[in-house]
Design a protein around this motif. Sequence first.
Motif, short mmCIF file in Angstrom:
data_model
loop_
_atom_site.label_atom_id
_atom_site.label_comp_id
_atom_site.label_asym_id
_atom_site.label_seq_id
_atom_site.Cartn_x
_atom_site.Cartn_y
_atom_site.Cartn_z
N SER A 72 0.82 -1.21 0.00
CA SER A 72 0.00 0.00 0.00
C SER A 72 0.86 1.27 0.00
N SER A 73 2.04 1.20 0.56
CA SER A 73 2.92 2.38 0.59
C SER A 73 3.30 2.81 -0.83
N TRP A 74 3.74 1.86 -1.64
CA TRP A 74 4.11 2.17 -3.03
C TRP A 74 2.89 2.64 -3.80
N GLU A 75 1.76 1.95 -3.59
CA GLU A 75 0.53 2.32 -4.29
C GLU A 75 0.12 3.75 -3.93
N LYS A 76 0.20 4.10 -2.66
CA LYS A 76 -0.15 5.45 -2.21
C LYS A 76 0.79 6.49 -2.82
N THR A 77 2.08 6.17 -2.89
CA THR A 77 3.05 7.09 -3.48
C THR A 77 2.75 7.30 -4.97
N ILE A 78 2.46 6.22 -5.68
CA ILE A 78 2.13 6.31 -7.11
C ILE A 78 0.90 7.20 -7.30
N LYS A 79 -0.13 6.94 -6.53
CA LYS A 79 -1.38 7.72 -6.67
C LYS A 79 -1.15 9.19 -6.30
N ALA A 80 -0.38 9.43 -5.25
CA ALA A 80 -0.12 10.81 -4.81
C ALA A 80 0.69 11.59 -5.86
N GLN A 81 1.70 10.94 -6.45
CA GLN A 81 2.51 11.61 -7.47
C GLN A 81 1.68 11.90 -8.71
N ARG A 82 0.81 10.98 -9.08
CA ARG A 82 -0.08 11.23 -10.22
C ARG A 82 -0.95 12.45 -9.95
N LYS A 83 -1.54 12.50 -8.76
CA LYS A 83 -2.40 13.64 -8.41
C LYS A 83 -1.61 14.94 -8.46
N GLU A 84 -0.38 14.90 -7.95
CA GLU A 84 0.44 16.11 -7.91
C GLU A 84 0.79 16.58 -9.32
N VAL A 85 1.14 15.64 -10.20
CA VAL A 85 1.45 15.99 -11.59
C VAL A 85 0.21 16.59 -12.25
N LEU A 86 -0.93 15.94 -12.11
CA LEU A 86 -2.16 16.43 -12.74
C LEU A 86 -2.56 17.79 -12.20
N TYR A 87 -2.35 18.00 -10.90
CA TYR A 87 -2.64 19.31 -10.31
C TYR A 87 -1.71 20.38 -10.89
N SER A 88 -0.42 20.05 -11.02
CA SER A 88 0.54 20.99 -11.60
C SER A 88 0.13 21.37 -13.02
#
Length: 144
Positions: A72-88
């Motif tokens: 879940s840690s890796w999955e959460k990091t992947i999802k968080a980075q995707r959100k951050e890129v899309l927000y940027s």
Amino acid sequence: MGHTRYETDVVAWANEQAALLRSGKLSEIDIEKIAEEIEDVGKSEQRELASCMTVLIAHLLKWKYQPARRGSSWEKTIKAQRKEVLYSLKESPSLKGKLADVDWLDVIWSKAVALATTETGLDVFPESAIWDAQQALSQEFFPD
């Protein structure tokens, strides 16, 4: 208003420059430094996008090449980075061109491979991109 030098205290300088602009004292502003600072804002946004994409791809690589370590840690990091890129990209739509820039993506891929190699100790990651930016950013994409 005192005139703080840019090199002495950049925050005080920035506040003074903003006050001069707002009061219409355009002859007193430091035009060249202000122009540089404005350009740096764009560069900073680009560096932030590059950093998020690097972490995202590194974690996707770890996900693919270390299936036994998936969690879940890796999955959460992947999802968080995707959100951050899309927000940027939402905040700065002009950055979308970076995602289609083959040379930029090549640099990001190399950084991601270096990061994944450092974090795992493995030397198995492909030198050239095996996913494009759209695939890496797809919410459903978790490579097998």
